[in-house]
Design a protein around this motif. Sequence first.
Motif, mmCIF file in Angstrom:
data_model
loop_
_atom_site.group_PDB
_atom_site.id
_atom_site.type_symbol
_atom_site.label_atom_id
_atom_site.label_comp_id
_atom_site.label_asym_id
_atom_site.label_seq_id
_atom_site.Cartn_x
_atom_site.Cartn_y
_atom_site.Cartn_z
ATOM 1 N N ARG A 76 0.801 -1.225 0.000
ATOM 2 C CA ARG A 76 0.000 0.000 0.000
ATOM 3 C C ARG A 76 0.836 1.280 0.000
ATOM 4 O O ARG A 76 0.448 2.292 0.574
ATOM 5 C CB ARG A 76 -1.003 0.009 1.147
ATOM 6 C CG ARG A 76 -1.981 -1.146 1.055
ATOM 7 C CD ARG A 76 -3.094 -1.019 2.082
ATOM 8 N NE ARG A 76 -4.076 -2.055 1.888
ATOM 9 C CZ ARG A 76 -5.097 -1.998 1.036
ATOM 10 N NH1 ARG A 76 -5.283 -0.947 0.296
ATOM 11 N NH2 ARG A 76 -5.943 -2.999 0.952
ATOM 12 N N ARG A 77 1.983 1.207 -0.681
ATOM 13 C CA ARG A 77 2.841 2.388 -0.788
ATOM 14 C C ARG A 77 3.110 2.769 -2.233
ATOM 15 O O ARG A 77 4.010 3.538 -2.519
ATOM 16 C CB ARG A 77 4.153 2.153 -0.049
ATOM 17 C CG ARG A 77 3.919 1.965 1.440
ATOM 18 C CD ARG A 77 5.180 2.029 2.210
ATOM 19 N NE ARG A 77 4.909 1.690 3.599
ATOM 20 C CZ ARG A 77 5.841 1.473 4.488
ATOM 21 N NH1 ARG A 77 7.110 1.568 4.150
ATOM 22 N NH2 ARG A 77 5.516 1.162 5.722
ATOM 23 N N GLY A 78 2.336 2.193 -3.167
ATOM 24 C CA GLY A 78 2.462 2.564 -4.565
ATOM 25 C C GLY A 78 3.467 1.750 -5.362
ATOM 26 O O GLY A 78 3.678 2.024 -6.541
ATOM 27 N N ILE A 79 4.071 0.759 -4.756
ATOM 28 C CA ILE A 79 5.095 -0.035 -5.433
ATOM 29 C C ILE A 79 4.475 -0.915 -6.515
ATOM 30 O O ILE A 79 4.940 -0.932 -7.662
ATOM 31 C CB ILE A 79 5.895 -0.861 -4.411
ATOM 32 C CG1 ILE A 79 6.642 0.092 -3.484
ATOM 33 C CG2 ILE A 79 6.842 -1.838 -5.110
ATOM 34 C CD1 ILE A 79 7.094 -0.516 -2.188
ATOM 35 N N GLY A 80 3.425 -1.636 -6.171
ATOM 36 C CA GLY A 80 2.738 -2.472 -7.163
ATOM 37 C C GLY A 80 2.190 -1.626 -8.297
ATOM 38 O O GLY A 80 2.311 -1.982 -9.472
ATOM 39 N N ARG A 81 1.608 -0.496 -7.965
ATOM 40 C CA ARG A 81 1.068 0.412 -8.984
ATOM 41 C C ARG A 81 2.180 0.867 -9.928
ATOM 42 O O ARG A 81 2.005 0.873 -11.146
ATOM 43 C CB ARG A 81 0.400 1.624 -8.338
ATOM 44 C CG ARG A 81 -0.048 2.675 -9.358
ATOM 45 C CD ARG A 81 -0.678 3.882 -8.687
ATOM 46 N NE ARG A 81 -2.010 3.559 -8.205
ATOM 47 C CZ ARG A 81 -3.118 3.646 -8.943
ATOM 48 N NH1 ARG A 81 -3.055 4.063 -10.189
ATOM 49 N NH2 ARG A 81 -4.282 3.338 -8.429
ATOM 50 N N ALA A 82 3.317 1.252 -9.386
ATOM 51 C CA ALA A 82 4.430 1.715 -10.218
ATOM 52 C C ALA A 82 4.913 0.608 -11.154
ATOM 53 O O ALA A 82 5.189 0.858 -12.333
ATOM 54 C CB ALA A 82 5.574 2.214 -9.345
#
Length: 159
Positions: free
Chosen positions: A89-95
């Motif tokens: 939930r820190r944007g890593i997967g999204r990035a």
Amino acid sequence: MTLAIRPYESRDWDAISRIHDAARLDELRGAGLLDAYLSLADTYENEGLFDDEVWIAEDAGRVAGFLAGSVGEQGGEITWIYVDPALYRRGIGRALVEHFIARAGGPVELEVLDGNGARDFYEALGFVLASTTTGKLAGNESFTATGHTLVWTPGAASA
């Protein structure tokens, strides 16, 4: 957070093994398949991890997640994606997904196990359910699993 996406290097092996082995437990727990757990070292060859491009998400010099996938003329397929559970939930997967979508230049497909909470994440990025199948669990064929094929299509939704 200073996140960078870069190609895999052999020095990343220990980090991606640690990340896979921790996050795979979360994936299988949600699907009710904990008994099917195998480490990355036990599965990467049979599942063809390095048959595809492998990308590393790095935060301040630390490997935070990885994605593998193939890109063809008509789009791409994400075959592996894992994020360090301590960094969910820190944007890593999204990035990682956005990086891959930009490279694919067309529809992107992936599979997610039934019960895996990551399905909500993918759907929030614009992936939609294309099909559901039940069969042998990839990587540990002695188990049966239900998986959902999700597809992201350019123009249908924004990542």
